[in-house]
Scaffold this motif. Structure first.
Motif, short mmCIF file in Angstrom:
data_model
loop_
_atom_site.label_atom_id
_atom_site.label_comp_id
_atom_site.label_asym_id
_atom_site.label_seq_id
_atom_site.Cartn_x
_atom_site.Cartn_y
_atom_site.Cartn_z
N LYS A 89 0.80 -1.22 0.00
CA LYS A 89 0.00 0.00 0.00
C LYS A 89 0.83 1.28 0.00
N THR A 90 1.74 1.38 0.93
CA THR A 90 2.58 2.58 1.02
C THR A 90 4.03 2.14 1.17
N PHE A 91 4.79 2.36 0.14
CA PHE A 91 6.18 1.93 0.20
C PHE A 91 7.08 3.03 -0.36
N SER A 92 8.15 3.32 0.35
CA SER A 92 9.10 4.32 -0.11
C SER A 92 10.51 3.91 0.29
N VAL A 93 11.45 4.40 -0.45
CA VAL A 93 12.87 4.17 -0.18
C VAL A 93 13.52 5.53 0.02
N GLU A 94 14.04 5.77 1.21
CA GLU A 94 14.65 7.04 1.53
C GLU A 94 13.71 8.20 1.17
N ARG A 95 12.46 8.04 1.61
CA ARG A 95 11.41 9.04 1.43
C ARG A 95 11.02 9.28 -0.03
N THR A 96 11.39 8.34 -0.89
CA THR A 96 10.96 8.40 -2.29
C THR A 96 9.99 7.25 -2.54
#
Length: 432
Positions: A236-243
């Protein structure tokens, strides 16, 4: 002028038809087809033949005429606006024309719609509604006698003590009868298939299945998660280093495991009354273009075939020509956000993380994103030990000469982390 693509045509049609019907066809999944009576198949085939000949063909012709006239009206209005020096109107009409030529559906009129466009679009939607109403009327005319024949079959099977098969017919018949409108066959000219989620499938040489032309989108997976209560929420909500990655409806879903992908296929099979699944490793190879170069012996496994063919989707050299835009990988845009990671120095796809599906040119088989965007789960195990699953195609973080190779595979064991920022999947359809 050419009309809009089948995908645009079906988008309008599905909203009024297939969505209402699909959830009622649970008994027709790959898992339940064991009980389907052989007498049902010719009835279904005849129904599909009639709806295609008497409904779909007429609708196609009407929509083609509507689309052609709309493009002509846009051109006339643009010429008039240009002669008046009305730049705002010219730009807005140009954008409207691009939507049509890019085979995208026309949105509803809102406060942001420019007057020059709103006038034309209002007429278009009115004429489209009339066309769809006539199509639905034609469909219902065919449906009534079809339901009567299904009821007669259900009765005869019950009398013959073939109760399980009679139940299959009953559920199928009830689903059609309870829908607002009849269901039109999903197979269209050229062997293309478009399902109720708007996923488009095409035949691929070297295989007996139809491949979805794009990776499974977030919007496709969201429909699954909304209908199945215990779906892992990692996607659902996934980010890498706020991206964010896999964060918009038309982006590929990410952070899904092999089991998640299999469950999606099982759900979609029940929903559509057709057999959907993950592609096999061999099918995927033919789809990407290296299948004929690999040695498919009886003992071949993904492990034994891994990296054996040094080919890339764009050719035999690792570094593509600067003008080639083959897909979304770890490149100059990627490194702008992740400066400590390896990247493809000669390439820039313009996306830091995932990209919308079908953003880049398709391969020779008409499939998009077979290199990059997300790694795609396939059905096979890594080897005969059946301890590890397989992914193909590279992802938005991939950049090495090995990871972008068409014959490259990676393995992922049950005990390892299967939920990853660039793991997704693509679906195939059996025997449409």
């Amino acid at each position: 002028m050419t009309s809009l693509s089948h995908s645009f045509r079906i988008d309008h049609f599905l909203s009024a038809t297939l969505t209402a019907v699909a959830f009622a066809l649970l008994a027709l999944s790959g898992a339940s087809l064991k009980a389907e009576p052989p007498e049902l198949l010719p009835l279904k085939q005849q129904y599909e033949k009639l709806t295609f000949e008497r409904v779909q063909t007429a609708y196609d012709a009407g929509l083609k005429t509507l689309n052609d006239r709309y493009l002509e009206a846009i051109d006339r209005t643009m010429a008039s606006s240009r002669s008046k020096g009305d730049l705002e109107a010219v730009l807005a009409l140009g954008g409207e024309k691009s939507l049509v030529l890019d085979k995208k559906p026309l949105p509803e009129i809102d406060g942001d719609t420019k007057p020059a466009v709103a006038t034309l679009r209002k007429v278009y939607h009115e004429q489209l509604k009339t066309l769809e109403q006539q199509r639905d009327t034609n469909l219902k005319t065919i449906l009534t006698p079809y339901l009567e024949r299904l009821k007669a079959l259900e009765t005869s099977l019950t009398k013959a003590d073939r109760v399980d098969q009679a139940k299959e017919v009953m559920v199928y018949r009830s689903g059609l009868a309870s829908a607002d409108v009849a269901v039109v066959p999903q197979t269209i000219n050229g062997g293309e298939v478009i399902n109720s989620l708007g996923m488009k499938f095409i035949p691929v040489k070297g295989t007996t299945v139809h491949f979805c032309i794009h990776e499974t989108r977030r919007q496709d997976y969201a429909a699954f998660a909304a209908d199945v209560s215990d779906v892992n929420a990692a996607w659902k909500t996934f980010s890498v280093e706020r991206t964010a990655a896999g964060h918009e409806d038309d982006h590929p879903v990410v952070h899904v495991s092999w089991e998640d992908a299999v469950r999606f296929c099982e759900w979609l099979s029940k929903k559509e009354g057709k057999k959907y699944r993950l592609p096999t490793d061999k099918e995927w190879s033919y789809a990407v273009g290296c299948g004929n170069s690999e040695k498919w012996t009886k003992s071949a496994t993904p492990e034994s075939l891994n990296n054996k063919v040094a080919e890339y989707p764009w050719g035999k050299k690792y570094l593509p020509a600067s003008a080639v835009r083959f897909g979304n990988v770890g490149d100059r845009s990627y490194i702008s956000k992740y400066p400590n990671n390896p990247f493809l120095e000669t390439y820039d796809d313009g996306f830091v993380s995932t990209a919308p599906v079908m953003k880049f040119d398709p391969n020779e088989n008409g499939l998009y994103d077979m290199c990059g965007n997300v790694w795609e789960w396939v059905a096979d195990y890594w080897n005969e030990s059946k301890a590890e699953h397989v992914l193909r195609g590279g992802g938005w973080t991939s950049s090495s000469s090995t990871s972008l190779m068409s014959s490259h595979r990676i393995k992922m064991g049950e005990e390892a982390v299967q939920y990853y920022r660039s793991y997704g999947f693509r679906v195939v359809l059996e025997g449409p």
